[in-house]
Design an enzyme around this catalytic site. Structure first.
Site, short mmCIF file in Angstrom:
data_model
loop_
_atom_site.label_atom_id
_atom_site.label_comp_id
_atom_site.label_asym_id
_atom_site.label_seq_id
_atom_site.Cartn_x
_atom_site.Cartn_y
_atom_site.Cartn_z
N GLU A 36 -50.38 -29.35 -16.46
CA GLU A 36 -50.48 -28.64 -14.94
C GLU A 36 -49.52 -27.53 -15.14
O GLU A 36 -49.96 -26.38 -14.60
CB GLU A 36 -49.99 -29.60 -13.91
CG GLU A 36 -50.87 -30.63 -13.53
CD GLU A 36 -50.34 -31.86 -12.45
OE1 GLU A 36 -49.33 -32.22 -12.78
OE2 GLU A 36 -50.87 -31.62 -11.40
N GLU A 116 -8.86 -19.69 -5.50
CA GLU A 116 -10.37 -20.32 -5.95
C GLU A 116 -10.15 -21.10 -7.14
O GLU A 116 -9.18 -20.98 -8.00
CB GLU A 116 -11.05 -18.94 -6.45
CG GLU A 116 -11.59 -17.98 -5.60
CD GLU A 116 -11.83 -16.62 -6.18
OE1 GLU A 116 -11.59 -15.50 -5.83
OE2 GLU A 116 -12.83 -16.72 -6.83
N LYS A 118 -10.41 -22.27 -10.79
CA LYS A 118 -10.71 -21.56 -11.99
C LYS A 118 -11.44 -22.60 -12.90
O LYS A 118 -10.92 -23.45 -13.64
CB LYS A 118 -8.97 -21.68 -12.89
CG LYS A 118 -9.29 -20.58 -14.06
CD LYS A 118 -7.75 -20.48 -14.54
CE LYS A 118 -8.09 -19.58 -15.81
NZ LYS A 118 -8.34 -20.33 -16.87
N ARG A 139 -17.62 -11.78 -22.07
CA ARG A 139 -16.53 -10.86 -22.07
C ARG A 139 -16.15 -10.04 -23.59
O ARG A 139 -15.74 -9.14 -23.37
CB ARG A 139 -15.25 -11.43 -21.41
CG ARG A 139 -14.13 -10.77 -21.01
CD ARG A 139 -12.88 -11.31 -20.23
NE ARG A 139 -12.36 -12.42 -21.25
CZ ARG A 139 -11.50 -13.02 -21.08
NH1 ARG A 139 -10.99 -12.99 -19.67
NH2 ARG A 139 -10.98 -13.95 -21.63
N LYS A 315 -2.01 -22.91 -13.31
CA LYS A 315 -2.63 -23.68 -13.94
C LYS A 315 -2.23 -25.18 -13.64
O LYS A 315 -1.12 -25.29 -13.17
CB LYS A 315 -2.38 -23.28 -15.64
CG LYS A 315 -2.71 -22.15 -16.05
CD LYS A 315 -3.95 -22.03 -16.16
CE LYS A 315 -4.60 -22.53 -17.12
NZ LYS A 315 -4.47 -22.12 -18.60
N CYS A 409 0.69 -39.30 -53.79
CA CYS A 409 -0.31 -38.63 -52.91
C CYS A 409 -1.44 -39.52 -52.65
O CYS A 409 -1.94 -40.12 -53.51
CB CYS A 409 -0.75 -37.54 -53.73
SG CYS A 409 -2.11 -36.65 -53.00
N CYS A 412 -4.29 -37.76 -54.80
CA CYS A 412 -4.54 -37.85 -56.46
C CYS A 412 -3.58 -38.68 -57.20
O CYS A 412 -3.50 -39.05 -58.42
CB CYS A 412 -4.27 -36.35 -56.93
SG CYS A 412 -2.58 -35.73 -56.58
N CYS A 425 2.94 -32.84 -52.14
CA CYS A 425 2.37 -33.22 -53.49
C CYS A 425 2.36 -31.96 -54.53
O CYS A 425 1.95 -30.81 -54.14
CB CYS A 425 0.86 -33.44 -53.43
SG CYS A 425 -0.08 -33.79 -54.91
#
Length: 674
Positions: A36, A116, A118, A139, A315, A409, A412, A425
């Protein structure tokens, strides 16, 4: 059928198809069958072909639902700059912001503000001419962004046309992914075995940059708008609150919350209320934006180099969550440094699932007194990096185990050495060190070898095709074709990228080689100071200390590395491979990636301007297309100007072109022109 009858039916079909696009792509709840839907679309297409005067760039036949469109993401210059915001993290800093405003205006507060949400998304700019959407862009750096028009048009609430607006209009806002859509998308990706997104913002950014807009349309992106660039003065608006209502009246979605507040105390009350409701929002919000409500004060206060003086982002505090430390694994970096990484019971913090946290070094672990099995309080330092705030010792059961550092390590097996707080190491052949060194060398900010991903690096090391970064330049097509899932085209592309990396210049090379303490800024300073790798290799400790931002410890680390015979041998082999060892002149690639077309008469000979653009890395063509970045318009322009307007290609006057060049190169055009 008459033209008027066709116009009426075309408008009906467009509205109907847009509605069903919204039901299908955003709500994932279609009301009609695919057949449709296809019938409606086909009828619209046939009418537009029969009556071409009814065609429109905002028709569904030109957008999702028609054949796939390839997004170009060409650079596009914003008519007016898009700024960042300065931040406040507590009430004292908010009060300081209000006091700065008072001093600048020469009068005391309190002032009226608009507060507002954020929204944590991707900032975008919509550009309209005569009420018709010409382009939409991210931006970017505030001056130049990427055009993402086709993908933005998959968001059904973004108006294609608006009435009663200034002739030229920029509308700024945020594209975001609702939390519900984000969770659904990640479930789908996980089921397919594909990489999931870390948070809704990343998902929104990745979705907006899809090459196929149909994929973008299925991601459920939304948009909310809050600002004007061009057109603000002509709008006659007096307050930010009026502006938000005006945007809604014109058909732009304003989906974030907003309120008016008197003084810093009024802002604080709204902030605290919204902070409590933060997790009930349908989108991620990382704070509130506080703007002086009276727009006339914006003009008085103006901007700093990066942010408006009349607005600030207040914030929300970093979110903290309790979870358990299940185990600790040890990772080896490119310098051989061994870092403990805590494996956590997964916990959702500030928009993403956290399951790993760095424990830095042995001293950090001792000071924290953290043990395997402990309950810990975790947050994101700076809202980004997961970090253990403290150990919840009151929850200990006695079954917790101390963290034991390995003596060898983990990659290795070589015995580790301890340098101050750092375990390292020393094995130059450690596979983890080699892997990390090559991965860093190929990274985008270093030599930018995009086709060289982690899995391919592992294969190259396993097959013995490379041992270090210099070996990359010895790779041949036959070497690559022997690797699993490496076809001829992929091999050619990788070899081309490796070849192109030779010309990145000394600054990028120094960062890529991973000199101790040398990040992007220090690499730039070293390249600018010494100019060539040869001069840098000859530098004394005293000379290194003269470089901007080089301290004594960093200078000693750099000096010791430069004197290392293995490092010098690596540099020698890179030079023999053709890697550029000199610093680039600033501006040498200032216009790289941009395509220019010129129309009309210029004050300088046209060929001279073309040569200058090409010398700065730009491409110059004779015809306007969607791939054109800018049309430079001189006196008595030709038909190219009309075509540029029809395609939404930005235009520059000759003066604006020279200003762009001077901004990018830092030099007057007179000194650059031949």
């Amino acid at each position: 059928m008459t033209l008027e009858e066709a116009r009426k039916r075309v408008n009906e079909l467009r509205d109907l198809i847009r509605y069903h696009n919204y039901r299908y792509y955003v709500l994932a709840d279609p009301e009609i069958s695919d057949a449709e839907y296809d019938r409606l679309l086909r009828e619209l297409k046939e009418l537009e072909e029969r009556f071409p005067e009814l065609k429109s760039p905002d028709s569904p036949t030109e957008q999702v639902g028609a054949k796939p469109l390839e997004a170009t993401f060409r650079p596009i210059r914003h008519p007016t700059r898009m700024y960042s915001l300065d931040n406040a993290f507590n009430f004292d800093e908010l009060k300081a912001f209000e006091e700065r405003i008072g001093r600048a205006l020469g009068r005391e507060g309190p002032f009226a503000y608009t507060v507002e949400h954020k929204v944590d998304g991707l900032s975008v700019n919509l550009y309209y001419e005569d009420g018709v959407l010409v382009w939409g862009a991210t931006r970017g750096d505030g001056e130049v962004g990427e055009e993402v028009t086709q993908n933005l048009l998959t968001i059904p609430t973004i108006p294609r046309r608006v009435k009663g607006v200034p002739e030229r209009l920029e509308v700024r806002g945020e594209v975001y992914m609702p939390i519900e859509a984000f969770l659904r998308l990640n479930e789908e990706l996980e089921e397919k075995g594909e990489k999931i997104f870390k948070n809704p913002r990343n998902a929104a950014a990745g979705s907006l940059r899809q090459k196929d807009p149909r994929i973008t349309a299925r991601r459920g992106l939304r948009a909310t708008f809050y600002a004007l660039g061009l057109g603000l003065e002509e709008s006659g608006l007096k307050t930010q609150l009026d502006l938000l209502h005006w945007l809604r009246e014109k058909g732009f979605p304003v989906e974030h919350g907003f309120a008016r507040a008197e003084g810093a105390e009024g802002v604080e009350r709204i902030y605290q209320g919204w902070l409590k409701e933060r997790r009930s929002l349908p989108f991620e919000a990382d704070g509130v934006v506080v703007k002086l409500d009276e727009l006339s004060l914006w003009r008085e206060l103006g901007y700093t180099a990066r942010a408006p003086r009349f607005a600030i982002a207040y914030k929300f505090p970093a979110e903290e969550k309790e979870t358990r430390l299940l185990q600790v694994v040890f990772q080896v970096g490119r310098t051989g440094r061994v870092t403990p990484v805590g494996i956590l019971e997964p916990v959702f913090i500030e928009g993403s699932v956290v399951s790993r946290v760095t424990l830095h070094n042995e001293s950090y672990i001792e000071e924290l007194d953290v043990r395997i099995g402990d309950w810990v309080l975790v947050h994101k330092a700076g809202g980004v990096i997961p970090e253990v705030l403290r150990v919840l010792k009151e929850k200990r059961t006695g079954e917790e185990r101390p963290i034991r550092w390995p003596e060898t390590c983990p990659e290795c097996g070589h015995r580790l050495v301890k340098e101050g707080k750092v375990h390292r190491c020393p094995n130059p052949l450690c596979p983890a060190k080699r892997f990390e060194a090559i991965r860093h060398y190929a990274s985008r900010k270093a030599m930018d070898i995009g086709g060289l991903g982690e899995k391919l690096i592992e294969k190259l090391l396993e097959k013995g095709l490379v041992k270090d970064v210099a070996d990359l330049y010895r790779l041949k097509k036959e070497d690559l074709l022997g690797l699993e899932r490496m076809g001829e085209k992929s091999a050619q592309n990788l070899l081309r990228q490796i070849e192109e990396s030779k010309g990145r210049g000394l600054e990028r090379l120094l960062y890529a080689l991973g000199l101790p303490g040398v990040g992007e800024v220090l690499a730039r300073n070293l390249a600018a100071h010494f100019g060539t790798m040869d001069r840098l290799l000859e530098a004394s400790l005293e000379e290194l200390l003269q470089v901007e931002e080089v301290g004594e410890l960093t200078a000693r680390g750099i000096y010791e590395t430069l004197q290392d015979p293995a490092f010098r041998d690596l540099v020698r082999r890179l030079k023999e491979a053709g890697v550029v060892m000199e610093a680039k002149e600033r501006g040498e690639e200032a216009l790289k990636g941009l395509t220019f077309v010129i129309t009309g008469e210029l004050s300088r000979p046209r060929e001279e301007v073309k040569a200058l653009l090409r010398r700065l890395g730009a491409k110059v063509t004779d015809s306007v297309s969607r791939k054109t970045s800018y049309l430079v318009v001189g006196e008595n322009p030709g038909s190219k100007l009309e075509k540029a307007r029809a395609l939404g290609v930005p235009t520059l006057t000759e003066e604006e072109l020279y200003r762009l060049i001077e901004e990018r190169t830092g030099k007057p055009v007179e000194t650059l022109a031949s």
